[in-house]
Design a protein around this motif. Sequence first.
Motif, PDB file in Angstrom:
ATOM      1  N   VAL A   1       1.130  -1.217   0.041  1.00  0.00           N
ATOM      2  CA  VAL A   1       0.014  -0.101   0.024  1.00  0.00           C
ATOM      3  C   VAL A   1       0.776   1.487  -0.040  1.00  0.00           C
ATOM      4  O   VAL A   1       0.580   2.274  -0.845  1.00  0.00           O
ATOM      5  N   LEU A   2       1.813   1.044   1.003  1.00  0.00           N
ATOM      6  CA  LEU A   2       2.740   2.259   0.903  1.00  0.00           C
ATOM      7  C   LEU A   2       3.369   2.676  -0.402  1.00  0.00           C
ATOM      8  O   LEU A   2       3.650   3.887  -0.806  1.00  0.00           O
ATOM      9  N   ALA A   3       3.992   1.605  -0.966  1.00  0.00           N
ATOM     10  CA  ALA A   3       4.641   1.711  -2.259  1.00  0.00           C
ATOM     11  C   ALA A   3       3.741   2.264  -3.334  1.00  0.00           C
ATOM     12  O   ALA A   3       3.998   2.871  -4.091  1.00  0.00           O
ATOM     13  N   ALA A   4       2.322   1.722  -3.615  1.00  0.00           N
ATOM     14  CA  ALA A   4       1.454   2.025  -4.177  1.00  0.00           C
ATOM     15  C   ALA A   4       1.248   3.706  -3.935  1.00  0.00           C
ATOM     16  O   ALA A   4       0.787   4.591  -5.094  1.00  0.00           O
ATOM     17  N   MET A   5       1.139   4.138  -3.013  1.00  0.00           N
ATOM     18  CA  MET A   5       0.861   5.395  -2.474  1.00  0.00           C
ATOM     19  C   MET A   5       1.983   6.370  -2.881  1.00  0.00           C
ATOM     20  O   MET A   5       1.711   7.411  -3.611  1.00  0.00           O
ATOM     21  N   ALA A   6       3.076   5.658  -2.861  1.00  0.00           N
ATOM     22  CA  ALA A   6       4.489   6.703  -3.366  1.00  0.00           C
ATOM     23  C   ALA A   6       4.498   6.780  -4.688  1.00  0.00           C
ATOM     24  O   ALA A   6       4.833   7.980  -5.176  1.00  0.00           O
ATOM     25  N   ILE A   7       4.310   5.609  -5.309  1.00  0.00           N
ATOM     26  CA  ILE A   7       4.167   5.620  -6.841  1.00  0.00           C
ATOM     27  C   ILE A   7       2.982   6.453  -7.383  1.00  0.00           C
ATOM     28  O   ILE A   7       3.170   7.278  -8.186  1.00  0.00           O
ATOM     29  N   GLY A   8       1.754   6.511  -6.666  1.00  0.00           N
ATOM     30  CA  GLY A   8       0.708   7.510  -7.165  1.00  0.00           C
ATOM     31  C   GLY A   8       0.927   8.885  -6.913  1.00  0.00           C
ATOM     32  O   GLY A   8       0.862   9.641  -7.530  1.00  0.00           O
ATOM     33  N   TYR A   9       1.582   9.109  -5.662  1.00  0.00           N
ATOM     34  CA  TYR A   9       1.988  10.570  -5.444  1.00  0.00           C
ATOM     35  C   TYR A   9       3.100  10.874  -6.456  1.00  0.00           C
ATOM     36  O   TYR A   9       2.972  12.107  -7.121  1.00  0.00           O
ATOM     37  N   LEU A  10       4.207   9.994  -6.904  1.00  0.00           N
ATOM     38  CA  LEU A  10       5.182  10.311  -7.678  1.00  0.00           C
ATOM     39  C   LEU A  10       4.410  10.798  -9.243  1.00  0.00           C
ATOM     40  O   LEU A  10       4.704  11.729  -9.834  1.00  0.00           O
ATOM     41  N   LEU A  11       3.497   9.753  -9.445  1.00  0.00           N
ATOM     42  CA  LEU A  11       2.843  10.222 -10.869  1.00  0.00           C
ATOM     43  C   LEU A  11       2.054  11.454 -10.822  1.00  0.00           C
ATOM     44  O   LEU A  11       1.971  12.322 -11.791  1.00  0.00           O
ATOM     45  N   ALA A  12       1.499  11.915  -9.955  1.00  0.00           N
ATOM     46  CA  ALA A  12       0.420  12.880  -9.618  1.00  0.00           C
ATOM     47  C   ALA A  12       1.494  14.043  -9.942  1.00  0.00           C
ATOM     48  O   ALA A  12       1.038  15.188 -10.492  1.00  0.00           O
ATOM     49  N   THR A  13       2.510  13.920  -9.161  1.00  0.00           N
ATOM     50  CA  THR A  13       3.458  15.346  -8.812  1.00  0.00           C
ATOM     51  C   THR A  13       3.942  15.251 -10.372  1.00  0.00           C
ATOM     52  O   THR A  13       3.937  16.613 -10.948  1.00  0.00           O
ATOM     53  N   SER A  14       4.225  14.338 -11.113  1.00  0.00           N
ATOM     54  CA  SER A  14       4.891  14.303 -12.299  1.00  0.00           C
ATOM     55  C   SER A  14       3.891  14.971 -13.322  1.00  0.00           C
ATOM     56  O   SER A  14       4.056  15.817 -14.265  1.00  0.00           O
ATOM     57  N   TYR A  15       2.579  14.588 -13.261  1.00  0.00           N
ATOM     58  CA  TYR A  15       1.651  15.134 -14.009  1.00  0.00           C
ATOM     59  C   TYR A  15       1.487  16.763 -13.712  1.00  0.00           C
ATOM     60  O   TYR A  15       1.098  17.214 -14.848  1.00  0.00           O
ATOM     61  N   LEU A  16       1.458  16.874 -12.806  1.00  0.00           N
ATOM     62  CA  LEU A  16       1.061  18.308 -12.460  1.00  0.00           C
ATOM     63  C   LEU A  16       2.256  18.981 -12.927  1.00  0.00           C
ATOM     64  O   LEU A  16       2.234  20.307 -13.392  1.00  0.00           O
ATOM     65  N   VAL A  17       3.332  18.456 -12.740  1.00  0.00           N
ATOM     66  CA  VAL A  17       4.665  19.422 -13.176  1.00  0.00           C
ATOM     67  C   VAL A  17       4.681  19.371 -14.759  1.00  0.00           C
ATOM     68  O   VAL A  17       5.029  20.670 -15.307  1.00  0.00           O
ATOM     69  N   LEU A  18       4.258  18.298 -15.395  1.00  0.00           N
ATOM     70  CA  LEU A  18       4.328  18.132 -16.942  1.00  0.00           C
ATOM     71  C   LEU A  18       3.276  18.779 -17.472  1.00  0.00           C
ATOM     72  O   LEU A  18       3.255  18.809 -18.793  1.00  0.00           O
ATOM     73  N   ARG A  19       2.071  18.802 -16.867  1.00  0.00           N
ATOM     74  CA  ARG A  19       0.838  19.078 -17.670  1.00  0.00           C
ATOM     75  C   ARG A  19       1.116  20.388 -18.360  1.00  0.00           C
ATOM     76  O   ARG A  19       0.476  20.801 -19.515  1.00  0.00           O
ATOM     77  N   ASP A  20       1.703  21.601 -17.547  1.00  0.00           N
ATOM     78  CA  ASP A  20       1.722  22.875 -18.043  1.00  0.00           C
ATOM     79  C   ASP A  20       2.642  22.545 -19.599  1.00  0.00           C
ATOM     80  O   ASP A  20       2.427  23.489 -20.368  1.00  0.00           O
ATOM     81  N   ASP A  21       3.684  22.059 -19.269  1.00  0.00           N
ATOM     82  CA  ASP A  21       4.717  21.931 -20.456  1.00  0.00           C
ATOM     83  C   ASP A  21       3.843  21.208 -21.647  1.00  0.00           C
ATOM     84  O   ASP A  21       3.967  21.827 -22.623  1.00  0.00           O
ATOM     85  N   LEU A  22       3.173  20.340 -21.354  1.00  0.00           N
ATOM     86  CA  LEU A  22       2.266  19.446 -22.442  1.00  0.00           C
ATOM     87  C   LEU A  22       1.308  20.461 -22.961  1.00  0.00           C
ATOM     88  O   LEU A  22       1.079  20.655 -24.206  1.00  0.00           O
ATOM     89  N   LEU A  23       0.561  21.278 -22.323  1.00  0.00           N
ATOM     90  CA  LEU A  23      -0.231  22.120 -22.865  1.00  0.00           C
ATOM     91  C   LEU A  23       0.296  23.084 -23.513  1.00  0.00           C
ATOM     92  O   LEU A  23      -0.217  23.505 -24.619  1.00  0.00           O
ATOM     93  N   GLY A  24       1.265  23.590 -23.113  1.00  0.00           N
ATOM     94  CA  GLY A  24       2.261  24.663 -23.854  1.00  0.00           C
ATOM     95  C   GLY A  24       2.570  24.159 -25.238  1.00  0.00           C
ATOM     96  O   GLY A  24       2.563  24.977 -26.249  1.00  0.00           O
TER      97      GLY A  24
END
Length: 417
Positions: free
Chosen positions: A45-68
């Motif tokens: 569960v902890l590993a899944a949460m960490a991966i989800g957190y990393l994926l969410a963080t990456s999406y939030l970080v890269l979303r603006d770049d992808l949209l741009g």
Amino acid sequence: MSVTEYRQASAFGKRREPHTVIIARGDDIRHFTIRPWLAAFVGSVLAAMAIGYLLATSYLVLRDDLLGATAARQARMQQAYEDRISMLRAQVDRITSRQILDQQLVESKVSELLARQSQLTQRHGRIGPILDRVKGEAGGLPESAPLPASKPELRAANQPVIYADSSAASFWSKRPAPSGPETAADRADRLFVAINQSLRAIESEQMDGIGTLTENAFKTADEIASALEAAGLPVDIDTDDEAVGGPLLPIDAGMIFEARVRELDEALEKLETLKAIAKEMPIHNPAPGKPVTSSFGVRRDPIIKRPAMHAGIDFRAPTGTEIKSAGAGKVIKAGWNGGYGRMVEIDHGNGLTTRYAHMSRIRVSQGDTVDTGDVVGEAGSTGRSTGPHLHYEVRRNGTAIDPLRFLKAGKAIGKLL
């Protein structure tokens, strides 16, 4: 643990023990036993949460770049489309402008060709009556005098072009052929050039024909005048260039044509005047085809057999042969006249008279007006004569002159009349 499980665990050389968590708080001590499966579950569960957190963080970080990047790509595509549309629009404008210019050029060329054709038609109408006069006088012009075409005709587009000048022919022969397929504009341009050159050729033929006709008309008129003057006949035609003048002004092609036509008209007028004069003068044979038996001057008189003056010439002609007037004039005598027998005398003006003697019959009366070639009587042997013949005299102011001079002049210019 069962015996089987114990054996399986000991088979690997060590015994699995459950994890124990001890929590001490003062005197209160608590311990928990954590099973392996529970630890694995929590870790997962902890590993899944960490991966989800990393994926969410990456999406939030890269979303603006992808949209741009997407927006930039769309902007570039839109700009490319707009550039393409602008280029196509400019190309359409260029094609439309070229078509308009080609249309205007074609219209201007057509107008020019129509104007030149109209000019040639007007020229033909201008010289038409003169050409009719030339055709009427063609028998009096040399065979080398060509008549221009009765009507200007354009050559067909597929016929070879006859260039009026060598410069035009050299230009088109050295002109490079189009690199691509020949367009309608190129074909139209070549057609216009061919028609233009055809019109120039027609215009040149007209001018050359008029010049040749003028030269031959003046030449024929001069020959007639020279023959008449050589015979001693007066020819009063004013052709001198004295007492003339004026400012020197430039001229164009239309004025040159008018000047040529006017010169041809003057030449024909001079020729017609000289022909009219020559036809009326006593230079024609009164007994065509009959031989001369006695010439003008001193001869042996056929009756007294002594030298005597013969004031005319004799033509051998059977009785009844028609005698024709040598020129136009008025009959001043018609009847018996001593040794002349039956005689007719005609006044031709300018002091010139002709006499026709020894006729068997007179067919005119005193006061009649006769033309050249009119029958005035019939040959005979009346008066002082030894046989049927015509005695013909020419007198100037009452003095007999040699008729042979007049007959030679008439023979020389007979083919020109």
